[in-house]
Motif scaffolding. Structure first.
Motif, PDB file in Angstrom:
ATOM      1  N   LEU A   1       0.861  -1.181   0.000  1.00  0.00           N
ATOM      2  CA  LEU A   1       0.000   0.000   0.000  1.00  0.00           C
ATOM      3  C   LEU A   1       0.897   1.231   0.000  1.00  0.00           C
ATOM      4  O   LEU A   1       1.467   1.596   1.022  1.00  0.00           O
ATOM      5  CB  LEU A   1      -0.922  -0.015   1.220  1.00  0.00           C
ATOM      6  N   ASP A   2       1.024   1.873  -1.160  1.00  0.00           N
ATOM      7  CA  ASP A   2       2.076   2.868  -1.376  1.00  0.00           C
ATOM      8  C   ASP A   2       1.514   4.167  -1.930  1.00  0.00           C
ATOM      9  O   ASP A   2       1.175   4.251  -3.119  1.00  0.00           O
ATOM     10  CB  ASP A   2       3.111   2.279  -2.341  1.00  0.00           C
ATOM     11  N   SER A   3       1.433   5.198  -1.099  1.00  0.00           N
ATOM     12  CA  SER A   3       0.909   6.486  -1.546  1.00  0.00           C
ATOM     13  C   SER A   3       1.864   7.204  -2.489  1.00  0.00           C
ATOM     14  O   SER A   3       1.486   8.178  -3.130  1.00  0.00           O
ATOM     15  CB  SER A   3       0.620   7.393  -0.339  1.00  0.00           C
ATOM     16  N   GLY A   4       3.107   6.737  -2.584  1.00  0.00           N
ATOM     17  CA  GLY A   4       4.072   7.361  -3.474  1.00  0.00           C
ATOM     18  C   GLY A   4       3.996   6.836  -4.890  1.00  0.00           C
ATOM     19  O   GLY A   4       4.776   7.245  -5.745  1.00  0.00           O
ATOM     20  N   THR A   5       3.051   5.928  -5.155  1.00  0.00           N
ATOM     21  CA  THR A   5       2.854   5.385  -6.493  1.00  0.00           C
ATOM     22  C   THR A   5       1.489   5.818  -6.997  1.00  0.00           C
ATOM     23  O   THR A   5       0.482   5.584  -6.337  1.00  0.00           O
ATOM     24  CB  THR A   5       2.949   3.844  -6.478  1.00  0.00           C
ATOM     25  N   THR A   6       1.443   6.452  -8.165  1.00  0.00           N
ATOM     26  CA  THR A   6       0.189   6.985  -8.676  1.00  0.00           C
ATOM     27  C   THR A   6      -0.769   5.895  -9.111  1.00  0.00           C
ATOM     28  O   THR A   6      -1.946   5.917  -8.775  1.00  0.00           O
ATOM     29  CB  THR A   6       0.462   7.910  -9.879  1.00  0.00           C
ATOM     30  N   LEU A   7      -0.261   4.926  -9.877  1.00  0.00           N
ATOM     31  CA  LEU A   7      -1.091   3.851 -10.399  1.00  0.00           C
ATOM     32  C   LEU A   7      -0.993   2.624  -9.494  1.00  0.00           C
ATOM     33  O   LEU A   7      -0.309   2.652  -8.480  1.00  0.00           O
ATOM     34  CB  LEU A   7      -0.652   3.503 -11.824  1.00  0.00           C
ATOM     35  N   SER A   8      -1.672   1.553  -9.883  1.00  0.00           N
ATOM     36  CA  SER A   8      -1.572   0.270  -9.176  1.00  0.00           C
ATOM     37  C   SER A   8      -1.045  -0.773 -10.151  1.00  0.00           C
ATOM     38  O   SER A   8      -1.386  -0.751 -11.340  1.00  0.00           O
ATOM     39  CB  SER A   8      -2.940  -0.156  -8.626  1.00  0.00           C
ATOM     40  N   TYR A   9      -0.217  -1.698  -9.648  1.00  0.00           N
ATOM     41  CA  TYR A   9       0.456  -2.663 -10.501  1.00  0.00           C
ATOM     42  C   TYR A   9       0.209  -4.067  -9.951  1.00  0.00           C
ATOM     43  O   TYR A   9       0.599  -4.377  -8.825  1.00  0.00           O
ATOM     44  CB  TYR A   9       1.952  -2.366 -10.566  1.00  0.00           C
TER      45      TYR A   9
ATOM     46  N   PRO B   1       7.164  -7.514  -4.791  1.00  0.00           N
ATOM     47  CA  PRO B   1       5.802  -7.197  -4.368  1.00  0.00           C
ATOM     48  C   PRO B   1       5.121  -6.259  -5.354  1.00  0.00           C
ATOM     49  O   PRO B   1       5.763  -5.402  -5.964  1.00  0.00           O
ATOM     50  CB  PRO B   1       6.011  -6.511  -3.013  1.00  0.00           C
ATOM     51  N   TYR B   2       3.826  -6.434  -5.508  1.00  0.00           N
ATOM     52  CA  TYR B   2       3.044  -5.602  -6.393  1.00  0.00           C
ATOM     53  C   TYR B   2       2.576  -4.369  -5.617  1.00  0.00           C
ATOM     54  O   TYR B   2       2.672  -4.324  -4.390  1.00  0.00           O
ATOM     55  CB  TYR B   2       1.885  -6.414  -6.962  1.00  0.00           C
ATOM     56  N   LEU B   3       2.105  -3.364  -6.329  1.00  0.00           N
ATOM     57  CA  LEU B   3       1.827  -2.075  -5.701  1.00  0.00           C
ATOM     58  C   LEU B   3       0.370  -1.679  -5.857  1.00  0.00           C
ATOM     59  O   LEU B   3      -0.179  -1.727  -6.958  1.00  0.00           O
ATOM     60  CB  LEU B   3       2.712  -0.981  -6.311  1.00  0.00           C
ATOM     61  N   LEU B   4      -0.241  -1.272  -4.766  1.00  0.00           N
ATOM     62  CA  LEU B   4      -1.551  -0.644  -4.787  1.00  0.00           C
ATOM     63  C   LEU B   4      -1.334   0.820  -4.437  1.00  0.00           C
ATOM     64  O   LEU B   4      -1.130   1.183  -3.283  1.00  0.00           O
ATOM     65  CB  LEU B   4      -2.496  -1.330  -3.794  1.00  0.00           C
ATOM     66  N   GLY B   5      -1.330   1.652  -5.473  1.00  0.00           N
ATOM     67  CA  GLY B   5      -1.042   3.066  -5.306  1.00  0.00           C
ATOM     68  C   GLY B   5      -2.291   3.899  -5.152  1.00  0.00           C
ATOM     69  O   GLY B   5      -3.343   3.420  -4.703  1.00  0.00           O
TER      70      GLY B   5
ATOM     71  N   GLN C   1     -12.394   7.720 -30.507  1.00  0.00           N
ATOM     72  CA  GLN C   1     -12.733   8.029 -29.114  1.00  0.00           C
ATOM     73  C   GLN C   1     -11.527   8.612 -28.368  1.00  0.00           C
ATOM     74  O   GLN C   1     -10.378   8.324 -28.695  1.00  0.00           O
ATOM     75  CB  GLN C   1     -13.208   6.768 -28.389  1.00  0.00           C
ATOM     76  N   ASP C   2     -11.814   9.435 -27.369  1.00  0.00           N
ATOM     77  CA  ASP C   2     -10.756   9.997 -26.525  1.00  0.00           C
ATOM     78  C   ASP C   2     -10.107   8.892 -25.704  1.00  0.00           C
ATOM     79  O   ASP C   2     -10.790   7.993 -25.199  1.00  0.00           O
ATOM     80  CB  ASP C   2     -11.317  11.060 -25.581  1.00  0.00           C
ATOM     81  N   ALA C   3      -8.789   8.969 -25.570  1.00  0.00           N
ATOM     82  CA  ALA C   3      -8.027   7.949 -24.845  1.00  0.00           C
ATOM     83  C   ALA C   3      -7.598   8.453 -23.475  1.00  0.00           C
ATOM     84  O   ALA C   3      -7.117   9.582 -23.333  1.00  0.00           O
ATOM     85  CB  ALA C   3      -6.805   7.528 -25.650  1.00  0.00           C
ATOM     86  N   CYS C   4      -7.741   7.599 -22.475  1.00  0.00           N
ATOM     87  CA  CYS C   4      -7.281   7.882 -21.116  1.00  0.00           C
ATOM     88  C   CYS C   4      -6.385   6.734 -20.651  1.00  0.00           C
ATOM     89  O   CYS C   4      -6.357   5.657 -21.255  1.00  0.00           O
ATOM     90  CB  CYS C   4      -8.469   8.021 -20.163  1.00  0.00           C
ATOM     91  N   GLU C   5      -5.660   6.972 -19.584  1.00  0.00           N
ATOM     92  CA  GLU C   5      -4.851   5.922 -18.988  1.00  0.00           C
ATOM     93  C   GLU C   5      -5.699   5.155 -17.983  1.00  0.00           C
ATOM     94  O   GLU C   5      -6.481   5.742 -17.225  1.00  0.00           O
ATOM     95  CB  GLU C   5      -3.627   6.507 -18.307  1.00  0.00           C
ATOM     96  N   PHE C   6      -5.511   3.832 -17.942  1.00  0.00           N
ATOM     97  CA  PHE C   6      -6.224   3.028 -16.952  1.00  0.00           C
ATOM     98  C   PHE C   6      -5.390   2.919 -15.694  1.00  0.00           C
ATOM     99  O   PHE C   6      -4.168   2.765 -15.748  1.00  0.00           O
ATOM    100  CB  PHE C   6      -6.536   1.642 -17.520  1.00  0.00           C
ATOM    101  N   GLY C   7      -6.028   2.987 -14.549  1.00  0.00           N
ATOM    102  CA  GLY C   7      -5.324   3.089 -13.272  1.00  0.00           C
ATOM    103  C   GLY C   7      -4.736   1.807 -12.740  1.00  0.00           C
ATOM    104  O   GLY C   7      -4.076   1.821 -11.698  1.00  0.00           O
ATOM    105  N   ILE C   8      -4.950   0.678 -13.430  1.00  0.00           N
ATOM    106  CA  ILE C   8      -4.351  -0.591 -13.020  1.00  0.00           C
ATOM    107  C   ILE C   8      -3.496  -1.106 -14.173  1.00  0.00           C
ATOM    108  O   ILE C   8      -3.991  -1.317 -15.287  1.00  0.00           O
ATOM    109  CB  ILE C   8      -5.421  -1.628 -12.640  1.00  0.00           C
TER     110      ILE C   8
END
Length: 507
Positions: A281-289, A380-384, A366-373
């Protein structure tokens, strides 16, 4: 993220009370959103700093002051690292003109502070997985946040860095960069949360984080207590796990044991050979991996597609209005359950409001956005931040536990409860009943993707577990806590020339 200290430097602290209406041992940092452009037993103080949300960058930042006279800087709050470090004003990255970047969030001029003292010459060194780095000296100086001050705080001075802003790490001191550099736990020093405890600002080394939603203007970091009006239902305690290579607690690793996709068209239980997934659980990571197999299932459900040029999964911006959500389970059956809606997972790629568009394929035009996962290949994987905004999170570094509950987005009232003493249990939290049995790796099975159709429409599926709590705007911290206001700034979204305003994507 990760950080460092000068051997033997101690964090002695002299605390000044900033607000007489805050009871003993309370420090609170409020959070305010910054609009985008288009990481003592005596009376304690309340620390107020804004957290700004800049959707084109990412992260949550706190306004601080360092030195004598005080110099103002905005530093990233990072639960994934453990040191405070600041860019030096004469670092090349800061001398760049503001029109071309530079240290727009502030830098530190050591020659201008009468209380500055080097305590570790050339001993500060940190690097990150994206290849960025910061190197220089360890030093001590006055550190102030929202009116509360500590003297002789040990920090890193980034004289050679390619990062235009500093960090406030609040993780385990065993994750300080000096520990890694020296290959010795004895090199660790008391970092910010421990200093707060030692100086009586808080009663135990614990804090709670409420980031609020993507569009929110408020949020908070509360040292030494919890705010029961900022979440729905009950807090559930889950264990933090030791680092598998060192056998000590170094980061906030928890067991992610289930993921479910839910929409108006159905629900799917997703699987991974990695379950239980070791997630930080990492607030320093914007996305989740997440692991590749799990990330791919999620992308298929929500309609995200991986673009090799971007190196990321992208999604039509219109999917933000889908009523679908992803439900994350922790600690096995009966453990914590956090639902994350699509409007928290679909992120703008530019700050101008002019999104790039898909030029071919099923989303052409269509407009493109980034997906948050996104996907990752190793643990270890990251939940940002794309996950953390939907959760109220309590970090207990004494009992090595995390408590989770669904956040109450945009809650307007406050009911702060302090930890009773050092090592006291997280207030109002019950333990996940089955987490001791969470050990087996599950088999991978392909879901039916029954929820996929619902993610392509603007349904009204709700993931809320309760109504907004209260209407009072007043807030008062209880004894034994420090509450910190923060500014929310998103750092680390996909940034490349092809995503300039009006850019095109070929899929």
């Amino acid at each position: 993220m990760k950080s460092t200290l000068a051997t033997g430097a101690l964090l002695a602290a002299a605390v000044k009370s900033a607000s007489a209406d805050i009871p003993d041992g309370v420090v609170q940092f409020d959070v305010a959103r910054r609009q985008p452009h288009p990481r003592l037993l005596r009376r304690a103080s309340t620390t107020q700093t804004d957290i700004t949300n800049d959707l084109t960058q990412g992260g949550y930042f706190i306004k601080c002051e360092i030195g004598t006279p005080a110099q103002s800087l905005t530093l990233q709050l990072d639960t994934g690292s453990s040191d405070i470090w600041v860019p030096a004003s004469d670092a090349s990255v800061c001398e760049t003109s503001k029109s071309n970047g530079g240290c727009t969030l502030g830098s530190f001029a050591s020659d201008s502070s009468s209380t500055f003292e080097v305590v570790g010459k050339d001993e500060f060194s940190i690097s990150y997985v994206d290849g960025s780095h910061s190197d220089g000296d360890y030093f001590t100086d006055v550190f102030s946040i929202g009116g509360s001050s500590v003297t002789n705080m040990t920090m890193g001075l980034g004289s050679d860095t390619d990062i235009p802003y500093g960090l406030v790490g609040v993780g385990y001191k065993t994750d300080e960069a000096i520990v890694s550099d020296k290959q010795s736990l004895s090199a660790a020093y008391d970092n910010l949360p421990i200093v707060m405890l030692n100086e009586g600002l808080i009663k135990t080394n614990a804090y709670s984080l409420w980031l609020n939603d993507l569009d929110a203007s408020t949020g908070s970091l509360l040292f030494g207590g919890i705010d029961t009006d900022k979440y729905h239902g009950d807090l559930t305690r889950i264990s933090i796990y030791k680092d598998s290579s060192t056998g000590v607690f170094t980061s906030f690793i928890v067991a992610l044991t289930s993921v479910q996709a839910v929409s108006s068209s159905g629900a799917d239980t997703l699987t991974s050979t990695g379950f239980p997934v070791a997630a930080v659980l990492d607030s320093g990571t914007t996305l989740s991996y997440l692991p590749q197999d799990l990330a791919q299932e999620i992308w298929t459900e929500v309609g995200a597609v991986y673009n090799s040029e971007a190196g990321a999964a992208l999604i039509p911006c219109s999917r933000a209005s889908s009523g679908g959500y992803l439900s994350f389970g922790f600690g096995g059956p009966g453990g914590a359950l956090i639902n994350v809606t699509m409007d928290e997972l679909v992120l703008d790629l530019t700050s101008t409001g002019n999104a790039p568009t898909f030029t071919s394929g099923r989303y052409a035009g269509q407009d493109a956005c980034e997906f948050g996962i996104q996907n990752a290949t190793t643990d270890p994987y990251l939940l940002g931040d794309t996950f953390l905004r939907s959760a109220y999170v309590v970090y207990d570094l004494v009992n090595n536990q995390i408590a989770l509950a669904p956040t109450d987005f945009n809650a307007t009232s406050s009911n702060i409860v302090a930890f009773a003493s050092s090592g006291a249990a997280i207030p109002s939290a019950t333990v996940a009943p089955s987490q001791a049995a969470v050990t087996a790796t599950s088999a991978f099975t392909t879901p039916a993707y029954a929820a996929a159709t619902g993610f392509s429409s603007s349904s009204s599926t709700s993931s809320s577990s309760g109504s907004s709590s209260g209407s009072s705007s007043g807030s008062k911290s209880a004894a034994g806590m420090v509450s910190v206001p923060m500014d929310m700034i998103h750092v680390g979204l996909v940034s490349m020339a092809m995503f300039a305003a009006g850019g095109m994507l070929v899929l």
